[in-house]
Design a protein around this motif. Structure first.
Motif, PDB file in Angstrom:
ATOM      1  N   ALA A  37       0.842  -1.199   0.000  1.00  0.00           N
ATOM      2  CA  ALA A  37       0.000   0.000   0.000  1.00  0.00           C
ATOM      3  C   ALA A  37       0.876   1.247   0.000  1.00  0.00           C
ATOM      4  N   ARG A  38       0.478   2.234  -0.730  1.00  0.00           N
ATOM      5  CA  ARG A  38       1.211   3.492  -0.778  1.00  0.00           C
ATOM      6  C   ARG A  38       0.280   4.573  -0.268  1.00  0.00           C
ATOM      7  N   PRO A  39       0.660   5.219   0.820  1.00  0.00           N
ATOM      8  CA  PRO A  39      -0.232   6.240   1.368  1.00  0.00           C
ATOM      9  C   PRO A  39      -0.452   7.368   0.368  1.00  0.00           C
ATOM     10  N   PRO A  40      -1.623   7.951   0.380  1.00  0.00           N
ATOM     11  CA  PRO A  40      -1.911   9.005  -0.583  1.00  0.00           C
ATOM     12  C   PRO A  40      -1.008  10.220  -0.414  1.00  0.00           C
ATOM     13  N   ASP A  41      -0.399  10.362   0.747  1.00  0.00           N
ATOM     14  CA  ASP A  41       0.448  11.529   0.950  1.00  0.00           C
ATOM     15  C   ASP A  41       1.931  11.199   0.790  1.00  0.00           C
ATOM     16  N   SER A  42       2.239  10.177   0.021  1.00  0.00           N
ATOM     17  CA  SER A  42       3.625   9.795  -0.230  1.00  0.00           C
ATOM     18  C   SER A  42       4.415  10.942  -0.856  1.00  0.00           C
ATOM     19  N   LEU A  43       3.804  11.626  -1.803  1.00  0.00           N
ATOM     20  CA  LEU A  43       4.487  12.760  -2.425  1.00  0.00           C
ATOM     21  C   LEU A  43       4.657  13.911  -1.442  1.00  0.00           C
ATOM     22  N   ALA A  44       3.695  14.069  -0.548  1.00  0.00           N
ATOM     23  CA  ALA A  44       3.819  15.114   0.479  1.00  0.00           C
ATOM     24  C   ALA A  44       4.991  14.807   1.406  1.00  0.00           C
ATOM     25  N   LEU A  45       5.151  13.544   1.758  1.00  0.00           N
ATOM     26  CA  LEU A  45       6.275  13.140   2.602  1.00  0.00           C
ATOM     27  C   LEU A  45       7.598  13.388   1.882  1.00  0.00           C
ATOM     28  N   ALA A  46       7.675  12.999   0.608  1.00  0.00           N
ATOM     29  CA  ALA A  46       8.894  13.218  -0.173  1.00  0.00           C
ATOM     30  C   ALA A  46       9.197  14.709  -0.291  1.00  0.00           C
ATOM     31  N   SER A  47       8.168  15.508  -0.491  1.00  0.00           N
ATOM     32  CA  SER A  47       8.355  16.962  -0.594  1.00  0.00           C
ATOM     33  C   SER A  47       8.833  17.551   0.725  1.00  0.00           C
ATOM     34  N   ALA A  48       8.260  17.063   1.820  1.00  0.00           N
ATOM     35  CA  ALA A  48       8.684  17.550   3.136  1.00  0.00           C
ATOM     36  C   ALA A  48      10.143  17.170   3.411  1.00  0.00           C
ATOM     37  N   LEU A  49      10.532  15.962   3.015  1.00  0.00           N
ATOM     38  CA  LEU A  49      11.930  15.556   3.183  1.00  0.00           C
ATOM     39  C   LEU A  49      12.863  16.422   2.339  1.00  0.00           C
ATOM     40  N   ASP A  50      12.451  16.726   1.111  1.00  0.00           N
ATOM     41  CA  ASP A  50      13.259  17.605   0.261  1.00  0.00           C
ATOM     42  C   ASP A  50      13.376  18.999   0.869  1.00  0.00           C
ATOM     43  N   ALA A  51      12.269  19.527   1.394  1.00  0.00           N
ATOM     44  CA  ALA A  51      12.301  20.843   2.032  1.00  0.00           C
ATOM     45  C   ALA A  51      13.191  20.818   3.269  1.00  0.00           C
ATOM     46  N   LEU A  52      13.112  19.744   4.028  1.00  0.00           N
ATOM     47  CA  LEU A  52      13.952  19.619   5.217  1.00  0.00           C
ATOM     48  C   LEU A  52      15.424  19.511   4.829  1.00  0.00           C
ATOM     49  N   PHE A  53      15.707  18.795   3.746  1.00  0.00           N
ATOM     50  CA  PHE A  53      17.080  18.716   3.244  1.00  0.00           C
ATOM     51  C   PHE A  53      17.590  20.121   2.903  1.00  0.00           C
ATOM     52  N   THR A  54      16.777  20.896   2.194  1.00  0.00           N
ATOM     53  CA  THR A  54      17.179  22.251   1.819  1.00  0.00           C
ATOM     54  C   THR A  54      17.439  23.098   3.064  1.00  0.00           C
ATOM     55  N   CYS A  55      16.542  23.006   4.043  1.00  0.00           N
ATOM     56  CA  CYS A  55      16.728  23.757   5.288  1.00  0.00           C
ATOM     57  C   CYS A  55      18.000  23.326   6.014  1.00  0.00           C
ATOM     58  N   ALA A  56      18.230  22.031   6.078  1.00  0.00           N
ATOM     59  CA  ALA A  56      19.422  21.530   6.773  1.00  0.00           C
ATOM     60  C   ALA A  56      20.694  21.939   6.036  1.00  0.00           C
ATOM     61  N   HIS A  57      20.632  21.943   4.715  1.00  0.00           N
ATOM     62  CA  HIS A  57      21.807  22.325   3.930  1.00  0.00           C
ATOM     63  C   HIS A  57      22.091  23.825   4.048  1.00  0.00           C
TER      64      HIS A  57
END
Length: 150
Positions: A37-57
């Protein structure tokens, strides 16, 4: 002089935004459905991780030790995710966190927990490098392992 001021402001802003992003990603990782099963917010999670990566960088210099530790632990948990997008985003975030821990060894936490966390990172990366179904995940995990070994 102006560029340095802008960089400092950007780093501070990124550090402020990082904490709420960490909480959001933690919540979404805990709510993931088991495969296939793939949660409907999988892309939201990926986007949040990308945003967090940018913030951390961008905000690396302004991240306090405790938040950097949270990012490190969160990224490690994300690498174990059932979702390939979350694993990729988490590996990128883990790489950023690992680079930052070179400047802030306290981000690994107190001993002996720090040694356990280092071991978990190595084991998780080794497992992902050998067994992940995604070639991109395997390749990125292998690269991070090589960096850790250096």
């Amino acid at each position: 002089m102006c560029a340095q001021h802008s960089e400092a402001r950007a780093a501070t802003l990124a550090a402020v935004v990082a904490a709420p992003l960490v909480r959001m990603v933690q919540t979404r990782l805990r709510a993931q459905a088991p495969p296939p099963a793939r949660p409907p917010d999988s892309l939201a999670l990926a986007s949040a991780l990308d945003a967090l990566f940018t913030c951390a960088h961008v905000g690396r210099a302004a991240l306090h030790t405790e938040l950097l530790h949270e990012v490190l632990v969160l990224a490690l948990a994300g690498v174990r995710s059932a979702d390939v997008l979350a694993r990729m985003g988490s590996l990128k975030l883990l790489g950023c966190a690992l680079a930052a821990t070179a400047d802030d060894r306290d981000a690994w936490g107190p001993q002996p927990a720090a040694d356990e966390l280092v071991q978990q990172v190595h084991e998780t990366l080794a497992s992902a490098a050998k067994q992940d179904v995604s070639e991109d995940v395997r390749r990125l995990a292998e690269g991070l392992l090589r960096i850790l070994a250096a």
